[in-house]
Design a protein around this motif. Structure first.
Motif, PDB file in Angstrom:
ATOM      1  N   GLY A 156     -28.861  28.640  41.767  1.00 42.37           N
ATOM      2  CA  GLY A 156     -29.398  29.950  41.397  1.00 42.37           C
ATOM      3  C   GLY A 156     -28.360  31.033  41.634  1.00 42.37           C
ATOM      4  O   GLY A 156     -27.358  30.821  42.321  1.00 42.37           O
ATOM      5  N   LEU A 157     -28.644  32.203  41.069  1.00 45.20           N
ATOM      6  CA  LEU A 157     -27.716  33.327  41.163  1.00 45.20           C
ATOM      7  C   LEU A 157     -27.567  33.789  42.617  1.00 45.20           C
ATOM      8  O   LEU A 157     -28.413  33.494  43.456  1.00 45.20           O
ATOM      9  N   ASN A 158     -26.517  34.555  42.875  1.00 43.44           N
ATOM     10  CA  ASN A 158     -26.330  35.152  44.207  1.00 43.44           C
ATOM     11  C   ASN A 158     -27.564  35.984  44.567  1.00 43.44           C
ATOM     12  O   ASN A 158     -28.092  36.708  43.714  1.00 43.44           O
ATOM     13  N   THR A 178     -30.351  30.359  50.331  1.00 44.30           N
ATOM     14  CA  THR A 178     -30.022  30.138  51.744  1.00 44.30           C
ATOM     15  C   THR A 178     -31.235  30.428  52.620  1.00 44.30           C
ATOM     16  O   THR A 178     -31.513  29.695  53.579  1.00 44.30           O
ATOM     17  N   THR A 179     -31.980  31.464  52.284  1.00 47.67           N
ATOM     18  CA  THR A 179     -33.177  31.795  53.077  1.00 47.67           C
ATOM     19  C   THR A 179     -34.162  30.632  53.026  1.00 47.67           C
ATOM     20  O   THR A 179     -34.695  30.209  54.058  1.00 47.67           O
ATOM     21  N   PHE A 180     -34.374  30.085  51.827  1.00 45.80           N
ATOM     22  CA  PHE A 180     -35.283  28.937  51.670  1.00 45.80           C
ATOM     23  C   PHE A 180     -34.800  27.769  52.535  1.00 45.80           C
ATOM     24  O   PHE A 180     -35.566  27.158  53.274  1.00 45.80           O
ATOM     25  N   PHE A 238     -23.317  25.178  57.745  1.00 46.37           N
ATOM     26  CA  PHE A 238     -23.266  26.543  57.223  1.00 46.37           C
ATOM     27  C   PHE A 238     -22.203  26.710  56.144  1.00 46.37           C
ATOM     28  O   PHE A 238     -21.297  25.889  56.016  1.00 46.37           O
ATOM     29  N   GLN A 239     -22.349  27.833  55.421  1.00 47.11           N
ATOM     30  CA  GLN A 239     -21.435  28.118  54.321  1.00 47.11           C
ATOM     31  C   GLN A 239     -19.983  28.099  54.769  1.00 47.11           C
ATOM     32  O   GLN A 239     -19.122  27.637  54.053  1.00 47.11           O
ATOM     33  N   ASN A 240     -19.757  28.632  55.967  1.00 45.79           N
ATOM     34  CA  ASN A 240     -18.390  28.715  56.449  1.00 45.79           C
ATOM     35  C   ASN A 240     -18.257  27.847  57.707  1.00 45.79           C
ATOM     36  O   ASN A 240     -18.697  28.239  58.771  1.00 45.79           O
ATOM     37  N   ASP A 257     -24.854  24.100  52.965  1.00 49.46           N
ATOM     38  CA  ASP A 257     -24.868  25.357  52.220  1.00 49.46           C
ATOM     39  C   ASP A 257     -23.487  25.574  51.594  1.00 49.46           C
ATOM     40  O   ASP A 257     -22.527  25.877  52.301  1.00 49.46           O
ATOM     41  N   GLU A 258     -23.418  25.388  50.299  1.00 46.25           N
ATOM     42  CA  GLU A 258     -22.166  25.554  49.536  1.00 46.25           C
ATOM     43  C   GLU A 258     -20.972  24.822  50.157  1.00 46.25           C
ATOM     44  O   GLU A 258     -19.962  25.432  50.508  1.00 46.25           O
ATOM     45  N   PRO A 259     -21.092  23.487  50.259  1.00 40.52           N
ATOM     46  CA  PRO A 259     -20.054  22.727  50.971  1.00 40.52           C
ATOM     47  C   PRO A 259     -18.711  22.656  50.259  1.00 40.52           C
ATOM     48  O   PRO A 259     -17.715  22.327  50.910  1.00 40.52           O
ATOM     49  N   SER A 289     -25.679  24.821  46.068  1.00 43.44           N
ATOM     50  CA  SER A 289     -24.346  24.849  45.479  1.00 43.44           C
ATOM     51  C   SER A 289     -24.251  25.655  44.201  1.00 43.44           C
ATOM     52  O   SER A 289     -25.161  25.661  43.380  1.00 43.44           O
ATOM     53  N   HIS A 290     -23.109  26.350  44.075  1.00 43.77           N
ATOM     54  CA  HIS A 290     -22.766  26.977  42.794  1.00 43.77           C
ATOM     55  C   HIS A 290     -21.924  26.001  41.976  1.00 43.77           C
ATOM     56  O   HIS A 290     -21.560  26.293  40.842  1.00 43.77           O
ATOM     57  N   ASP A 291     -21.595  24.871  42.605  1.00 39.02           N
ATOM     58  CA  ASP A 291     -20.766  23.848  41.976  1.00 39.02           C
ATOM     59  C   ASP A 291     -21.750  22.853  41.340  1.00 39.02           C
ATOM     60  O   ASP A 291     -22.271  21.955  41.993  1.00 39.02           O
TER      61      ASP A 291
HETATM   62  N1  LIG Z   1     -30.736  38.262  57.612  1.00 39.44           N
HETATM   63  C1  LIG Z   1     -31.006  39.017  56.543  1.00 39.44           C
HETATM   64  N2  LIG Z   1     -31.333  40.318  56.670  1.00 39.44           N
HETATM   65  C2  LIG Z   1     -31.629  41.099  55.600  1.00 39.44           C
HETATM   66  N3  LIG Z   1     -31.624  40.654  54.317  1.00 39.44           N
HETATM   67  C3  LIG Z   1     -31.308  39.369  54.129  1.00 39.44           C
HETATM   68  C4  LIG Z   1     -30.986  38.475  55.214  1.00 39.44           C
HETATM   69  N4  LIG Z   1     -30.711  37.246  54.704  1.00 39.44           N
HETATM   70  C5  LIG Z   1     -30.856  37.355  53.368  1.00 39.44           C
HETATM   71  N5  LIG Z   1     -31.214  38.624  53.011  1.00 39.44           N
HETATM   72  C6  LIG Z   1     -31.474  39.115  51.647  1.00 39.44           C
HETATM   73  O1  LIG Z   1     -32.351  38.192  51.018  1.00 39.44           O
HETATM   74  C7  LIG Z   1     -31.972  37.983  49.666  1.00 39.44           C
HETATM   75  C8  LIG Z   1     -31.716  36.498  49.430  1.00 39.44           C
HETATM   76  O2  LIG Z   1     -30.564  36.111  50.156  1.00 39.44           O
HETATM   77  P1  LIG Z   1     -30.057  34.595  50.251  1.00 39.44           P
HETATM   78  O3  LIG Z   1     -28.886  34.596  51.183  1.00 39.44           O
HETATM   79  O4  LIG Z   1     -31.203  33.735  50.576  1.00 39.44           O
HETATM   80  O5  LIG Z   1     -29.589  34.348  48.762  1.00 39.44           O
HETATM   81  P2  LIG Z   1     -28.689  33.182  48.131  1.00 39.44           P
HETATM   82  O6  LIG Z   1     -29.386  32.756  46.901  1.00 39.44           O
HETATM   83  O7  LIG Z   1     -28.419  32.149  49.165  1.00 39.44           O
HETATM   84  O8  LIG Z   1     -27.366  33.960  47.762  1.00 39.44           O
HETATM   85  P3  LIG Z   1     -25.810  33.486  47.633  1.00 39.44           P
HETATM   86  O9  LIG Z   1     -25.709  32.569  46.458  1.00 39.44           O
HETATM   87  O10 LIG Z   1     -25.130  34.805  47.396  1.00 39.44           O
HETATM   88  O11 LIG Z   1     -25.412  32.852  48.949  1.00 39.44           O
HETATM   89  C9  LIG Z   1     -30.752  38.848  49.410  1.00 39.44           C
HETATM   90  O12 LIG Z   1     -31.178  40.047  48.803  1.00 39.44           O
HETATM   91  C10 LIG Z   1     -30.211  39.114  50.806  1.00 39.44           C
HETATM   92  O13 LIG Z   1     -29.570  40.348  50.867  1.00 39.44           O
END
Ligand SMILES: Nc1ncnc2c1ncn2[C@@H]1O[C@H](COP(=O)(O)OP(=O)(O)OP(=O)(O)O)[C@@H](O)[C@H]1O
Length: 226
Positions: free
Chosen positions: A34-36, A41-43, A80-82, A158-160, A187-189
């Motif tokens: 999915g897009l940035n 990552t939250t999921f 983690f991503q990094n 997360d994005e290995p 992954s974006h890959d």
């Molecule tokens: N700890 C946090 N505090 C505040 N906002 C957050 C936090 N973590 C994520 N967000 C917000 O939640 C939304 C989803 O973020 P998430 O990191 O889950 O996206 P992602 O799909 O993994 O993005 P990417 O591909 O850029 O890593 C974004 O708008 C982000 O700014």
């Protein structure tokens, strides 16, 4: 592995990063694309309790992430991503040993487990190297070793392959393909997830598509305008 989201969502400062979702994850290899900022990552962090649901509940093999975070994290490893942020101690072997500290093992048992996991990823020659001297691919493998030494049933990456050159990318892909553990890979890959059992496409905090990799990737290309 049996991960269940029951109307589970997460918000930060009143903004929903993941909108309430009900989904069960039981396949061996699941990709998340999915897009940035779409909530991937939250999921993923909700799976191991690093992010608590603000709505609904999440369980892993019957354990509620809000009530038994420690139990959940003993079953779910997270890379983690990094990987630089993950590896704490300066020498690789020491860092891998760190994960075992909570288990009451003898020195011989610790050594056997650490040697075993380093051999598994072909990084025994790096055991006594300083972590900050390792290459990107070596660091990814080191992070995997540090997490897998505790024998989690599920590992989330997360994005290995982010920031890896082609050789290291292939090395990490081959390593993931051979893992016996269940995996969830963000992954974006897209090539990395195209042979997986199932791919979830996130969009604006929701699962827009959930199914075979080819279908999810096609839909992703459409929403990305590619
Ligand atoms: N700890 C946090 N505090 C505040 N906002 C957050 C936090 N973590 C994520 N967000 C917000 O939640 C939304 C989803 O973020 P998430 O990191 O889950 O996206 P992602 O799909 O993994 O993005 P990417 O591909 O850029 O890593 C974004 O708008 C982000 O700014």
């Amino acid at each position: 592995m049996d991960v269940r989201f029951l109307q589970a969502g997460a918000s930060f400062d009143g903004r929903m990063a993941v909108r309430p979702i009900s989904v069960s994850l039981t396949e061996r290899r699941i990709g998340i694309i999915g897009l940035n900022g779409s909530g991937k990552t939250t999921f993923a962090r909700m799976i191991n309790g690093l992010v608590q649901p603000s709505h609904g509940r999440v369980s892993v093999n019957g354990l509620d992430t809000a009530q038994d975070g420690e139990g959940v994290r003993s079953q779910v490893g997270f890379i983690f991503q990094n990987p630089q942020n993950q590896i704490i101690l300066p020498i690789l072997r020491e860092d891998v040993e760190l994960g075992l500290r909570a288990q009451k093992l003898t020195r011989t048992e610790v050594k056997a487990k650490v040697d075993g996991v380093l051999a598994r990823f072909g990084i025994e020659p790096l055991a006594d190297r300083r972590v900050h001297e390792l290459s990107g691919g070596e660091l990814q493998l080191a992070a995997l070793a540090s997490v897998l030494v505790t024998e989690p049933a599920l590992v989330i990456l997360d994005e290995p392959t982010n920031q890896l050159d082609l050789r290291n990318r292939l090395l990490v892909q081959k390593t993931i393909d051979r893992l016996e553990e269940d995996v969830v890979v963000i992954s974006h890959d897209l090539e990395l997830v195209e042979t997986f059992d199932r791919v979830l496409l996130f969009h604006e905090g929701q699962i827009l598509m959930d199914g075979l990799p080819a279908d999810a990737i096609r839909r992703y290309r459409e929403i990305a305008g590619a």
